[in-house]
Scaffold this motif. Structure first.
Motif, short mmCIF file in Angstrom:
data_model
loop_
_atom_site.label_atom_id
_atom_site.label_comp_id
_atom_site.label_asym_id
_atom_site.label_seq_id
_atom_site.Cartn_x
_atom_site.Cartn_y
_atom_site.Cartn_z
N GLY A 53 54.40 78.82 41.67
CA GLY A 53 53.57 77.94 40.86
C GLY A 53 54.42 77.06 39.95
N THR A 54 55.48 77.64 39.39
CA THR A 54 56.40 76.87 38.55
C THR A 54 57.02 75.73 39.34
N ILE A 55 57.51 76.05 40.53
CA ILE A 55 58.16 75.04 41.38
C ILE A 55 57.17 73.94 41.75
N GLU A 56 55.97 74.33 42.13
CA GLU A 56 54.95 73.35 42.55
C GLU A 56 54.60 72.39 41.41
N ASP A 57 54.34 72.95 40.22
CA ASP A 57 53.96 72.09 39.10
C ASP A 57 55.12 71.22 38.63
N CYS A 58 56.32 71.77 38.59
CA CYS A 58 57.48 70.96 38.18
C CYS A 58 57.72 69.83 39.18
N THR A 59 57.56 70.12 40.46
CA THR A 59 57.73 69.09 41.48
C THR A 59 56.70 67.98 41.30
N ARG A 74 63.45 73.89 34.38
CA ARG A 74 62.49 74.96 34.69
C ARG A 74 62.41 75.19 36.20
N ARG A 75 62.42 74.09 36.98
CA ARG A 75 62.37 74.24 38.44
C ARG A 75 63.65 74.88 38.96
N ALA A 76 64.80 74.52 38.40
CA ALA A 76 66.06 75.13 38.81
C ALA A 76 66.03 76.64 38.55
N GLN A 77 65.52 77.04 37.40
CA GLN A 77 65.43 78.47 37.09
C GLN A 77 64.50 79.18 38.07
#
Length: 130
Positions: A53-59, A74-77
Motif C-alpha cells: 500500500g505504501t509503494i502504491e500510494d507513493c507511486t 518512503r517508497r524506498a523504505q
C-alpha cells in the motif's frame, strides 16, 4: 484535521479510512488535496507494515510530483522492506542526486546510509550470494 489527529494518535486504520474517503471524493488523483491524502495514507500504511500500500500510494504521488522527497524516501523504505532492493536503490540515488539543500539533511543522511546497505545487497545478489 481529524485525519491528522488519528495519525498522531496512532490510530492508523482509522486515519487510512478517512484519507481514503478524501481521495475518493477528490475530482481526480491529480487534485492537490488527493495528492496530500495519498502521501499521508502511505505514511499510515508504512506504520502498519502494509508496504505494498505504501509503494502504491507513493507511486501515485510521484506520478504528479516526481520530485516529492517524502514519497521517494518512503517508497524506498517500503521497497527495501519487501526485498525489492534495486528499486529501493534507484529511489535513494535519485534523492541523493537532488542534493542536501533540496532533500533536506535528515533525508539526505538517511538515503546515504540506505545506499551503502542497498548497494552491498544488490552486489551480493549479482554475485549469487544472497
Amino acid at each position: 484535521e481529524n485525519r491528522f489527529l488519528r495519525y498522531k494518535s496512532g490510530m492508523f486504520e482509522e486515519a487510512i479510512a478517512l484519507y481514503t474517503q478524501c481521495i475518493d471524493s477528490a475530482p481526480d488523483r491529480g487534485d492537490p488535496t488527493a495528492i496530500k491524502a495519498l502521501s499521508n495514507r502511505s505514511a499510515c500504511y508504512k506504520q502498519i507494515s502494509n508496504f505494498d500500500g505504501t509503494i502504491e500510494d507513493c507511486t501515485s504521488v510521484l506520478e504528479f510530483e516526481p520530485d516529492n522527497v517524502k514519497a521517494l524516501v518512503r517508497r524506498a523504505q517500503a521497497f527495501e522492506a519487501v526485498e525489492r532492493y534495486k528499486l529501493a536503490l534507484q529511489d535513494v540515488k535519485y534523492v541523493i542526486s537532488m542534493g542536501i539543500n533540496v532533500a533536506g539533511m535528515q533525508n539526505y543522511k538517511l538515503c546515504n546510509q540506505m545506499q551503502g546497505r542497498l548497494s552491498r545487497v544488490v552486489e551480493q545478489q549479482k554475485a549469487g550470494n544472497y
